[in-house]
Enzyme design. Structure first.
Site, PDB file in Angstrom:
ATOM      1  CG  LEU A   1      -2.162  -1.039   1.333  1.00 33.63           C
ATOM      2  CD1 LEU A   1      -2.557  -1.094   2.812  1.00 33.63           C
ATOM      3  CD2 LEU A   1      -2.976  -0.788   0.238  1.00 33.63           C
ATOM      4  N   GLY A   2       1.901   1.231   0.707  1.00 37.52           N
ATOM      5  CA  GLY A   2       2.849   2.219   0.531  1.00 37.52           C
ATOM      6  C   GLY A   2       4.201   1.742   1.135  1.00 37.52           C
TER       7      GLY A   2
ATOM      8  N   GLY B   1       8.077   3.434   3.444  1.00 37.50           N
ATOM      9  CA  GLY B   1       8.628   4.679   4.190  1.00 37.50           C
ATOM     10  C   GLY B   1       9.810   4.245   4.899  1.00 37.50           C
ATOM     11  N   GLY B   2      10.527   5.134   5.351  1.00 40.34           N
ATOM     12  CA  GLY B   2      11.829   4.776   5.928  1.00 40.34           C
ATOM     13  C   GLY B   2      11.979   3.346   6.781  1.00 40.34           C
ATOM     14  CG  PHE B   3       8.353   2.464   8.272  1.00 42.92           C
ATOM     15  CD1 PHE B   3       7.527   1.362   7.680  1.00 42.92           C
ATOM     16  CD2 PHE B   3       8.183   3.828   8.370  1.00 42.92           C
ATOM     17  CE1 PHE B   3       6.582   1.957   7.116  1.00 42.92           C
ATOM     18  CE2 PHE B   3       6.951   3.956   7.618  1.00 42.92           C
ATOM     19  CZ  PHE B   3       6.129   3.076   6.953  1.00 42.92           C
ATOM     20  N   GLY B   4      10.075   0.687   6.305  1.00 46.07           N
ATOM     21  CA  GLY B   4       9.852  -0.404   5.573  1.00 46.07           C
ATOM     22  C   GLY B   4       8.488  -0.259   4.615  1.00 46.07           C
ATOM     23  CE  LYS B   5       8.992  -2.656  -0.178  1.00 46.94           C
ATOM     24  NZ  LYS B   5       9.401  -4.044  -1.047  1.00 46.94           N
TER      25      LYS B   5
ATOM     26  CE  LYS C   1       4.759   2.475  10.658  1.00 49.08           C
ATOM     27  NZ  LYS C   1       4.284   3.727  11.244  1.00 49.08           N
TER      28      LYS C   1
ATOM     29  CG  ASP D   1       6.734  13.741  10.148  1.00 46.96           C
ATOM     30  OD1 ASP D   1       6.854  14.772   9.820  1.00 46.96           O
ATOM     31  OD2 ASP D   1       6.912  12.685   9.810  1.00 46.96           O
TER      32      ASP D   1
END
Ligand SMILES: *[C@@H]1O[C@H](CO)[C@@H](O)[C@H](O)[C@H]1NC(C)=O
Ligand SMILES: *[C@@H]1O[C@H](CO)[C@@H](O)[C@H](O)[C@H]1NC(C)=O
Ligand SMILES: *[C@@H]1O[C@H](CO)[C@@H](O)[C@H](O)[C@H]1NC(C)=O
Ligand SMILES: *[C@@H]1O[C@H](CO)[C@@H](O)[C@H](O)[C@H]1NC(C)=O
Length: 955
Positions: A622-623, A625-629, A644, A742
């Site tokens: 779905l998306g 980021g820095g942490f993973g998917k 996540k 954030d």
């Protein structure tokens, strides 16, 4: 005298706009007591019922005055005065036989902006007494004009240009003992701030006359839509003296034009019949009580309409009583609108003779296209504090108080509202310091608006029929020393805030003789809901939580084998976040705190294998980021979720992961993304969230979602409000406050119903501001374009840092632009918007892709909130609670506006209910037909306007 073109614009500081008073209490909004999409308010005074209709000629919606005033009575004018050409507005009036002052309240204007206000009066022997009244008209607390009706069939038209200090403006009729005040019509039109620089915060302009010279038709009055500001331009034709010149070509305006005379007016002009004669006219001043000869301002509009041969010169002088008002010869520019005007009133004369004569070098006679004359009046008297006024209006409306409660509550002192006391300080607006409504027959709950009267010292509501809870918000009134609630039907207990005030000796609370109140050992009525329970019982809140957690734990034990949540021991105690029910129950969020639905699944622990099954082996991303998917998944019961998964390669996400998990188990709010469960198995860490099918707000703003269809204004406002409510909960509902750190458009997610929820709490932190003065952190976190400059400088995040970031998101919603624009160099959206808004250019800021039409005032207001949120100095930013209140008001206005459009759709002709489409029809028909019935209100009465009776005469 000055010329309008080069830089005479008094560009007022943006700060003035920022003075928009936070009207915490909007009261009950009447659907039709709202501006339309152009910001126009048009009222037919004395029209029976809650109806509205569309004016045939201008296509402007005119509303009944119900909801604008609560005094007076309506009457039809006498049948003998109704002629076929008389506009519907003049068929009825509202008259005010009772009370010294009666007012119309025009709401939802923008504080600090300039408005044109028009009031019209036609007596028409509505009372059958044939007695022509004389009375005064005020704008707010400032005297505007005396109305002296001299002819029952005559139409008196008052028009003023004023800067409005609050987000409402009142127009008041004052009985001077010389007849019953009445009114036929009332209009309000927004003007750009740069227009009419002679009007400012302390000086208003009152129209004496506005003439269009050499009109193509001697009966054609020009107003909206030919004049987008809907000024009334009266034709002036005098063929025996003047020859008329006209063009079909457009007359241009320069950017600096501060009068914006409409093209239709500028396309015609007059010149003397005989080249050796001057253009001459004169006027005699009105005399007013206390001011026999008010100061006048004149604006002469010129444009050359003929392309002159090169040896021809048209140059002239403009003279007042034989003296030149513009120091040299003047030559109008070909097809360019220009104006000569005075900034300060002329010297006072008993008669003003204007003569325009050609210079010696001129080969052509002088011309003039249009002219305006205004008298100036002072608007320097300030009324009571705007927030106090709004609050009192809401209180008056809630309890239907009649008394003499009309107009400003404190000013003038002679019309001070009964039962109030105000404090007066010459340098500041008056404040309401005491209210004594004992034995006033009040019923219902205690209005929350009392808590907006920030200077209140004494509040007596004893011996009424008030019921419900005592609002704790009253404890926030810093100066309140006496609160008398004796002899009512109040229930619940004394709220903790008020108890504290009693304990520290700053408040004397009287509450005897309230049989349902849990005080003094009385038995309590069972409270209505759970969240309120927490206030009344004196068990520490922590204990309540322990019980709640135990229940949940028990629940999960029944479902699964015993497992201790892996994050339960993370973090120190004083950083933990607990919903503070005490505050939460008075936080104006709606729909509670979402405890009910997400409880069921809370703390569910997933195994990695389960996650694999849920996500069909991590098939759909779905998306990322820095942490993973983030993966798509379905629970056993078919519930769609987002998983996540921390990437094995990312070590940096560990802490954030844990932080987020910790926070999400403890906070619940309908506008925060809720966590369904987690996974912690060896190096695998994952969080399972509710699925947000519509993705991020960022995608919607950029138009990359939804097939490029963008959000409507109403959707945007709702998203802004919901996100603000989520943040408000973090700041107010959690103790200590939780700072998100954030906030950005990509961290606001939307579900299938486009409801907004704040996501990604990986950087969030709880800060106990009371215990430590310096909550500095050693790393600056956030996203470029959204980071609070003060946080950047001090490394100390505060709740106001989130307010700043939220302001950026709000600007993105208004403008449809990203936080950092390429223009072509990178520029912050804040600077970009500030630059444009300081020039009054709201339309240049608003997202051009808005799917619907939007209300200009609403857009102003939203942009204004965003700019306040992004103030450099954090102390000047509002709190999220303030932001929520203001956005709520914006949304109510917008929804009210829809209600108008919906209500009026059946007034439009043809098969379309869309106002815009019939509007287009009108524009195309307009040049061909002159509709008889809809002839402008004034046409037939033109010569009888009193301001004209002594007005200019050709000589
Ligand atoms: C408004 O204009 C008048 C005349 O120029 C001036 O005296 C006054 O100070 C101005 N008021 C404000 C608030 O700027
Ligand atoms: C025009 O008016 C000015 C000022 O009143 C005067 O000085 C001048 O002589 C006049 N010129 C003509 C040609 O009338
Ligand atoms: C008239 O023209 C002459 C010569 O071009 C010039 O010197 C003079 O200033 C002009 N006078 C005016 C009033 O413009
Ligand atoms: C409040 O009003 C009542 C009746 O109008 C009066 O008896 C009482 O003294 C007032 N209280 C104060 C403090 O003025």
């Amino acid at each position: 005298m000055e010329r309008s073109t080069p830089g005479t614009t008094a560009a007022r500081s943006w700060l003035i706009l920022l003075c928009l008073a936070a009207a915490a209490t909007a009261g009950v909004l009447q659907a039709h007591a709202q501006p339309d999409s152009k910001g126009f308010i048009s009222v037919d005074c004395g029209l029976l019922g809650k109806t509205s209709y569309v004016d045939g000629k201008t296509k402007i919606t005119i509303a009944a005055d119900d909801g604008f005033t609560d005094g007076g009575s309506f009457h039809n004018i006498s049948a003998e005065y109704i002629t076929p050409t008389l506009a519907a507005r003049y068929h009825n009036v509202r008259s005010f036989p009772d009370g010294a002052r009666n007012c119309y309240m025009l709401r939802s204007v923008v504080a600090g902006l300039k408005y044109l206000i028009r009031a019209t009066f036609m007596y028409g022997n509505y009372d059958g007494l044939s007695k022509l009244p004389i009375f005064d008209v005020y704008i707010g607390v400032n005297f505007w004009m005396m109305v002296n009706i001299s002819d029952p069939a005559g139409l008196t038209l008052l028009e003023a240009i004023v800067v409005v200090p609050d987000d409402f403006v009142q127009v008041c009729l004052v009985n001077t003992g010389t007849g019953t005040p009445f009114i036929s019509g009332l209009d309000l039109r927004p003007l750009e701030k740069t227009l009419y620089p002679q009007a400012n915060e302390t000086r208003g302009l009152s129209l004496f006359g506005r003439w269009n010279f050499g009109p193509t038709s001697s009966t054609q009055i020009i107003r909206y839509p030919d004049d987008p500001h809907d000024r009334v331009w009266i034709p002036w034709v005098s063929p025996s003296y003047w020859t008329e010149i006209s063009t079909k070509r457009p007359v241009e305006h320069t950017d600096e034009d501060v009068f914006d005379a409409p093209t239709a007016v500028m396309q015609t002009a007059i010149s003397p019949l005989n080249a050796s004669i001057n253009i001459e006219f004169s006027w005699v001043p009105f005399s007013l009580p206390n001011d026999p000869s008010p100061g006048y301002i004149a604006i002469f509009h010129f444009s050359e309409l003929q392309l002159l041969p090169c040896n021809a010169v048209r140059e002239f002088y403009i003279n007042l009583n034989g003296k030149m008002v513009f120091s040299k010869g003047y030559t109008p520019a070909y097809l360019y609108a220009d104006a000569i005007y005075n900034s300060n009133p002329f010297l006072r004369y008993s008669q003003y003779n204007i003569s325009i004569n050609a210079t010696a070098n001129s080969t052509l006679p002088p011309i003039i296209n249009a002219m305006e004359v205004y008298s100036v009046f002072s608007t320097a008297t300030v009324g009571a504090d705007g927030q106090d006024v709004s609050a009192m209006m809401a209180i008056k409306e809630k309890y239907q108080v009649k008394k003499n409660w009309m107009g400003d509550p404190c000013v003038p002192k002679t019309l001070l509202w009964d039962k109030l006391t105000c404090s007066y300080d010459n340098s500041k607006p008056a404040r309401i310091i005491s209210i004594n409504l004992t034995s006033g027959g009040l019923r219902g709950e205690i209005s929350s608006s009392f808590a907006s009267l920030k200077a209140l010292q004494y509040l007596d509501l004893s011996n009424n029929n008030l019921s419900g809870l005592i609002p704790d918000a009253l404890s926030q009134l810093p100066s309140l020393t006496v609160l008398d609630l004796t002899g009512n039907q109040l229930s619940g207990s004394i709220p903790s805030g008020l108890l504290r005030r009693i304990q520290d000796g700053t408040l004397n609370l009287k509450y005897g003789n309230n049989p349902n109140l849990c005080a003094n050992g009385n038995s309590c009525q069972p409270p209505k809901n759970k969240s309120k329970l927490a206030i009344f019982i004196s068990v520490p809140i922590v204990l309540v939580l322990v019980i709640a957690s135990a229940t949940i734990l028990l629940f999960s034990l029944l479902r699964r084998k015993k497992q201790v949540p892996f994050f339960a021991y993370e973090g120190s105690m004083n950083n933990s976040v607990e919903p503070q029910n005490d505050t939460a129950s008075y936080v104006p969020t709606t729909g509670g705190h979402g405890h009910s639905s997400s409880m069921r699944l809370e703390n569910r622990r997933f195994t990695y294998d389960e996650l694999k099954k849920i996500t069909n082996n991590f098939q759909r991303v779905l998306g990322r980021g820095g942490f993973g998917k983030v993966y798509n998944g379905f629970l056993e019961d078919g519930t769609q979720v987002a998983v996540k998964l921390r990437s094995e390669s990312s070590s940096q996400g560990d802490k954030e992961f844990l932080a987020e998990a910790q926070i999400l188990t403890r906070i619940h709010h309908k506008n925060l993304v809720s966590m369904i469960g987690y996974c912690k198995e060896g190096e695998y860490m994952a969080l399972v969230y509710e699925y947000m099918s519509e993705g991020t707000l960022k995608e919607h703003i950029a138009g990359t979602r939804n097939n490029g269809r963008c959000l409507t204004w109403r959707q945007r406002l709702r998203i802004a409000l919901e996100s603000a409510q989520g943040l408000e909960y973090l700041h107010k509902g959690c103790n200590p406050p939780l700072i998100h750190r954030d906030v950005k458009a990509s961290n606001i997610l939307l579900n299938a119903r486009l409801e907004a929820k704040i996501a990604d709490f990986g950087l969030s932190k709880a800060f106990n501001l009371e215990n430590s003065t310096h909550v500095s952190t050693n790393t600056l976190v956030g996203t470029p374009g959204y980071v609070d400059p003060e946080y950047q400088a001090t490394m100390q995040p505060t709740t106001k840092s989130d307010v700043y970031s939220f302001g950026v998101v709000l600007l993105e919603l208004v403008t449809g632009k990203p936080a950092v624009l390429r223009d072509p160099d990178p520029i912050s959206i804040i600077h970009w918007a500030r630059q444009r808004l300081s020039r009054g250019n709201i339309e240049g800021v608003v997202d051009a892709h808005m799917c619907d039409d939007h209300d200009v005032n609403g857009a102003w207001k939203a942009a204004d909130i965003a700019l306040k949120c992004t103030a450099q100095v954090s102390a000047q930013r509002p709190t999220m609670t303030d932001v929520v209140a203001q956005l709520q008001e914006c949304l109510e206005l917008e929804e009210g506006r829809f209600a108008i459009n919906d209500a009026n759709s059946n007034f439009y002709t043809g098969n379309s209910s869309n106002p815009n489409s019939s509007y287009d029809m009108y524009v195309t028909n307009h040049s061909t037909g002159v509709s008889q019935n809809d002839a402008f209100e004034m046409e037939h009465n033109f010569g009888r306007i009193p301001s004209m009776a002594t007005g200019p005469a050709a000589r």
